[in-house]
Enzyme design. Structure first.
Site, short mmCIF file in Angstrom:
data_model
loop_
_atom_site.label_atom_id
_atom_site.label_comp_id
_atom_site.label_asym_id
_atom_site.label_seq_id
_atom_site.Cartn_x
_atom_site.Cartn_y
_atom_site.Cartn_z
N LYS A 41 30.62 2.87 -9.04
CA LYS A 41 29.59 3.46 -9.78
C LYS A 41 29.47 2.65 -11.43
O LYS A 41 28.54 2.20 -11.64
CB LYS A 41 30.05 4.87 -10.37
N LYS A 93 27.88 17.61 -11.27
CA LYS A 93 29.10 18.03 -12.03
C LYS A 93 28.90 17.65 -13.57
O LYS A 93 29.10 18.49 -14.43
CB LYS A 93 30.45 17.64 -11.42
N GLU A 137 37.26 10.42 1.31
CA GLU A 137 37.33 10.35 0.02
C GLU A 137 38.54 11.00 -0.48
O GLU A 137 39.01 10.38 -1.74
CB GLU A 137 36.31 10.95 -0.63
N GLU A 158 22.26 8.81 -9.72
CA GLU A 158 21.38 8.88 -8.67
C GLU A 158 20.60 10.31 -8.74
O GLU A 158 19.27 10.31 -8.50
CB GLU A 158 21.90 8.98 -7.26
N GLY A 204 33.99 17.86 -6.44
CA GLY A 204 32.66 17.82 -5.58
C GLY A 204 32.68 18.08 -4.28
O GLY A 204 31.94 18.84 -3.86
N ARG A 205 33.61 17.33 -3.65
CA ARG A 205 33.65 17.81 -2.08
C ARG A 205 34.27 19.02 -1.45
O ARG A 205 34.17 19.18 -0.37
CB ARG A 205 34.50 16.48 -1.49
N HIS A 225 26.47 10.27 25.74
CA HIS A 225 25.55 9.27 26.22
C HIS A 225 25.46 7.89 25.14
O HIS A 225 24.62 7.16 25.28
CB HIS A 225 24.40 9.92 26.31
#
Length: 550
Positions: A496, A187, A337, A193, A251-252, A368
């Site tokens: 961050k 963005k 978030e 990263e 963003g999400r 399982h």
């Protein structure tokens, strides 16, 4: 309700399943297996009304700045045509901007699929590596995995989100640099990263094509998706290869925007458009359906009921579709978030629990692994079971076994098995009374564990869009009722910021302002990494125990 039997509620009301279910064009939502009766349902609806949900919903779709701490509207429904009326921001039509960018995406995807896009040496682009993290990664990858049966073209899409160089190294190991394209999705175009991975991607290209000027490689092998096109241009990406989205897109919630370029590449633009249309249909349902027949509202009320009132701190997402294996991770980010907050809209610290811990995995694998905990732990974990009527394959017998397990698990969680039933079962096997008495406590299941079931007609682009939008709006409604701001993420920003300050200290060793633990960790890193000698940076080490070693 904690002391009431779900099984008894069904026995007392033969119409309960019908009363507490909704059938929408894409799926059936059965919420009848919940710790809920009509009185509680009515009171939860009153809670939504008291929280002024209708007004908040209207402000949301009208483009009001409901992300108040950042002064922004929240308009991801606009990305898929989900607004009732167009909205203008700074005098410009939101719909016009979105449609123009979608047309650019379509043109790019057509060129890529037709083989018209080539690398520096003229080879056709055959592999695309998406570099992004958070919403720039989870949304597109989750969607592509879910639409395995709807992939188009022969361009392979790969994802790198972790700044741990192992992931990028592993992905690039099997690729030909001459035919690889990088999508840098950020963005701000400053995400540490992502930009670190982008820099390493460029170095990889340079190593494979040492004769090329770096600027030429950036122009031929890089695409940017960002709300900061100027920064992407400064990085070296051609303006015509920069695809925009806007600061009113979180963003999400961004997979519907140009961030969804990998989806359009992997599945074709028509399927991407169908995904948007499915989400828009859920937008319309959320806008127009009365609260008592509104799927996102009902799911949000149940979440608040369990987490905030009943004290159940977690919620499980259990897809019985292998293609949906990434959905729990996607919803974990979207929900936690958004609503992992401790301050009300008035700036006062909350004195109640807000959003639940979201976790889960595909149902058969979970059976399982952790279903033992769901069934017999004293803790109650409400769950969403998600499956589809139509399989995404043509293998006989598989889907019936899958759905039988899904239906059986929600039934078992609801009903449990009482001591009397266990004793009868053991007696029928010929066990002695002494053995029956000894074993019975271990085989009792208390039941009363609540769940929703979402049964898609078919897992296709349209139904997937509706499913994801269902959860998006559920999260929004939760935030309104909990009186928190769902669309900022200051907790992410804190970490961050600290990381950017600590990074140079790994090299410099300047630890004067750090706490003892952080200083020790950095010192240990520097000593083991060879940055300093052990005598310069003493660290207390755990002594080996005396005597024989294990």
């Amino acid at each position: 309700m904690k002391g009431r039997s779900l099984k008894a509620l069904f026995a007392a009301d033969p119409q309960r399943a019908e009363r507490f279910s909704l059938e929408l064009p894409e799926f059936l939502l059965d919420y009848s297996k919940n710790q809920l009766d009509q009185d509680i349902f009515v009171n939860l609806l009153r809670l939504a009304e008291a929280a002024d949900l209708a007004q908040w919903r209207g402000d949301f779709f009208a483009g009001k700045p409901i992300n108040a701490t950042e002064g922004r509207p929240v308009l991801h429904p606009a990305l898929r045509g989900g607004l009732a009326e167009d909205v203008e921001i700074d005098g410009v039509s939101v719909t016009a901007q979105v449609e123009a960018e979608l047309e650019r995406l379509k043109e790019f995807v057509v060129l890529l699929h037709n083989g018209a896009l080539t690398g520096y040496r003229g080879k056709r682009i055959t592999d695309v590596v998406n570099l992004g993290v958070g919403g720039s990664h989870l949304g597109p990858q989750t969607t592509i995995e879910a639409l395995r049966a709807h992939r188009k073209g022969d361009v392979a899409v790969h994802f790198v989100s972790n700044v741990d160089g192992t992931q990028l190294t592993d992905v690039l190991a099997g690729l030909d640099a001459d035919s690889t394209l990088f999508i840098v999705s950020s963005k701000t175009f400053t995400t540490s990263e992502t930009m670190t991975n982008a820099g390493s991607g460029l170095k990889w290209l340079q190593q494979a094509m040492p004769e090329a000027d770096p600027q030429a490689l950036l122009q031929q092998h890089f695409v940017a998706v960002t709300s900061s096109p100027d920064k992407a241009q400064q990085f070296g990406v051609l303006p015509e290869r920069i695809f925009r989205f806007w600061d009113w897109v979180g963003g999400r919630f961004s997979l519907w925007s140009s961030i969804g370029l990998p989806i359009a590449i992997a599945c074709g633009f028509d399927n991407f458009r169908a995904l948007l249309d499915g989400a828009a249909s859920m937008d319309k349902h959320f806008r127009e359906a009365p609260l008592d027949a509104n799927a996102p509202v009902i799911m949000a009320l149940l979440s608040v009921w369990y987490c905030t009132f009943m004290g159940y701190p977690a919620h499980a997402v259990l897809p019985y579709e292998q293609s949906l294996h990434m959905l729990p991770s996607y919803l974990q980010q979207a929900d936690m978030e958004s609503n992992g907050k401790s301050t009300t809209r008035a700036g006062v610290e909350v004195d109640y629990t807000t959003g639940p811990l979201i976790w889960g995995q595909t149902g058969i694998n979970g059976q399982h692994a952790f279903y033992q905990y769901l069934h017999q732990s004293p803790e109650v974990v409400p769950a969403d079971f998600i499956g589809s009527v139509t399989p995404g394959h043509d293998l006989d017998g598989h889907h019936e076994i899958l759905l039988a397990n899904m239906f059986a698990q929600s039934q078992a969680l609801m009903n449990g098995v009482d001591a009397e039933s266990v004793s009868r079962e053991l007696a029928a096997k010929g066990l002695s009374q002494e053995e029956i008495k000894r074993l019975t406590p271990f085989k009792v299941h208390r039941g009363g564990k609540p769940s929703n079931t979402i049964l898609l007609k078919e897992l296709d682009p349209r139904s997937l869009g509706a499913l994801i939008a269902l959860y998006e709006h559920k999260i929004f409604v939760q935030g309104v009722i909990l009186q928190i701001f769902s669309f900022d993420q200051w907790g992410v920003e804190l970490g961050k910021g600290l990381a950017s300050k600590l990074e140079p200290k790994l090299a410099s060793g300047d630890l004067a302002d750090e706490d003892g633990s952080t200083a020790q960790l950095i010192e240990y890193y520097r000593r083991i990494n060879g940055t300093v000698t052990s005598t310069e940076s003493p660290v207390v080490e755990v002594a080996e125990p005396a005597g024989e070693q294990a």
